[in-house]
Design a protein around this motif. Sequence first.
Motif, PDB file in Angstrom:
ATOM      1  N   PRO A 181       0.758  -1.225   0.174  1.00  0.00           N
ATOM      2  CA  PRO A 181      -0.134  -0.003   0.176  1.00  0.00           C
ATOM      3  C   PRO A 181       0.830   1.154  -0.077  1.00  0.00           C
ATOM      4  CG  PRO A 181      -0.784  -1.557   1.592  1.00  0.00           C
ATOM      5  CD  PRO A 181       0.472  -2.022   1.233  1.00  0.00           C
ATOM      6  N   GLU A 183       0.579   5.872   0.664  1.00  0.00           N
ATOM      7  CA  GLU A 183      -0.159   7.072   0.944  1.00  0.00           C
ATOM      8  C   GLU A 183      -0.547   7.897   0.061  1.00  0.00           C
ATOM      9  OE1 GLU A 183       2.236   8.628   4.233  1.00  0.00           O
ATOM     10  OE2 GLU A 183       0.989   7.384   5.691  1.00  0.00           O
ATOM     11  N   TRP A 190      -3.204  12.547   4.977  1.00  0.00           N
ATOM     12  CA  TRP A 190      -2.396  11.381   4.148  1.00  0.00           C
ATOM     13  C   TRP A 190      -3.122   9.845   4.633  1.00  0.00           C
ATOM     14  CZ3 TRP A 190       0.648  11.963   0.398  1.00  0.00           C
ATOM     15  CH2 TRP A 190       1.392  13.365   0.205  1.00  0.00           C
ATOM     16  N   GLN A 191      -3.513   9.388   3.367  1.00  0.00           N
ATOM     17  CA  GLN A 191      -4.440   8.016   3.709  1.00  0.00           C
ATOM     18  C   GLN A 191      -3.635   7.039   3.124  1.00  0.00           C
ATOM     19  OE1 GLN A 191      -8.565   8.482   2.875  1.00  0.00           O
ATOM     20  NE2 GLN A 191      -8.577  10.498   3.585  1.00  0.00           N
ATOM     21  N   GLU A 192      -3.830   5.612   3.617  1.00  0.00           N
ATOM     22  CA  GLU A 192      -3.271   4.569   2.864  1.00  0.00           C
ATOM     23  C   GLU A 192      -4.232   3.979   1.905  1.00  0.00           C
ATOM     24  OE1 GLU A 192      -1.886   0.515   4.964  1.00  0.00           O
ATOM     25  OE2 GLU A 192      -0.286   1.716   4.993  1.00  0.00           O
ATOM     26  N   LYS A 194      -4.621   0.664  -1.079  1.00  0.00           N
ATOM     27  CA  LYS A 194      -4.083  -0.525  -1.640  1.00  0.00           C
ATOM     28  C   LYS A 194      -3.853  -0.123  -3.364  1.00  0.00           C
ATOM     29  CE  LYS A 194      -4.907  -5.317  -2.272  1.00  0.00           C
ATOM     30  NZ  LYS A 194      -3.535  -5.572  -1.435  1.00  0.00           N
ATOM     31  N   ASP A 217       0.581   3.975  -7.154  1.00  0.00           N
ATOM     32  CA  ASP A 217       1.455   4.713  -6.788  1.00  0.00           C
ATOM     33  C   ASP A 217       2.534   5.474  -7.717  1.00  0.00           C
ATOM     34  OD1 ASP A 217       3.221   5.771  -4.768  1.00  0.00           O
ATOM     35  OD2 ASP A 217       4.040   3.896  -4.273  1.00  0.00           O
TER      36      ASP A 217
END
Length: 377
Positions: A181, A183, A190-192, A194, A217
């Motif tokens: 995962p 961010e 900031w959120q994680e 997948k 990403d």
Amino acid sequence: MTEQILILGGSGRIGSSVAADIAAHTQAQITITGRDAIAGQAVGDRLGPQVQFLALDLAESDRVREAIGQSQLVIHCAGPFPYRDASVLKTCIELGVDYLDVSDHRSFTCKAVDYKAEAAAAGVTAIVNTGIFPGISNSMVRRDVEQLDQPERIHLSYVVGGSGGAGITVMRTTFLGLRRPFEVWRDNEWQEIKPYSDREAIQFPAPYGRTGVYWFDMPEAFTLPDTFPEVKTVVTKFGTVPDFYNYLTWSVAHWWPSSWLRNSAVIEFLSQVSHRMTDFTDRFSGIGVAIRSEVTGQKAGEAVRCCSTLVHENTAIAAGYGTGTLAELMLAGKLKKPGVWPVEQALPTDLFEQIMESRGLKIHQSWEPIQSNSPKA
């Protein structure tokens, strides 16, 4: 005196596209490198008299340093960048040589920007994440942001036909991006996320039309929030055509054990299989790219949406334009900004527009009011 340019990894498909663009628009003498002497020499011969080949492995640190020291500009195209450190950039700073790269991974970008102060002190201009995406895409976002008084949300999405005309290194980068995962900046925090999740159908220009894209990403997922701190959300999503490649990639990201994806042999297997598959399907899907940048926010007190799109029939050639144009500007003394920068922090919009026009790249930009009952896109 003729400028000397060193392109590390220049015998690959992206690197050779960068070399071809520079050779077409400057008088610079270009040295491309690679580990395969026979293949590399063939690439050099194809690109013409401005380009020569040097057999070189990045592990040969003394020879790499010597080659850098003989250059005015170094362009790092030797991926996959998740496996690279910032040693090339560090050497450029030590020797006072300007630097570009086509890096496309968060971990490498973080390593590079750590040298910002050293580069500034040495008077070295270093620009990372150049190419098509990241690269031209980042400058499209900057151009859109500048149309608004108060930008609030960036949605940046890409679709690529098959292999995009790139080599197996790009396949490796894609599967390496599925390992864990990451961010993202969403709703001011900031959120994680997948990787390859939350499929979204985006309307791209022809020939792509409505195409599925997924969270992926990318370095701009964290450089854009840094560049535009007033923005509350940054979305970066990616997809491919034919669509079944998206479902295959999704299944790897969601069904395969994470331990498998951390195994380099598994990554290599997936990359080789995908490369062979796209060799066949490219003849039907094409190898082009489409980018869509959408920025929503406020202009003159009203909610508006500014959108830009770009389509090119060959992703690798478009990447060559993205990096080659920056090299041209740097050699001409039009782009000098000591430090280490993502492209959207280094390239002013007026220069971006001029240099895109010189390559015949058409970026369509439009903006419209957002009705109060319309959901954000």
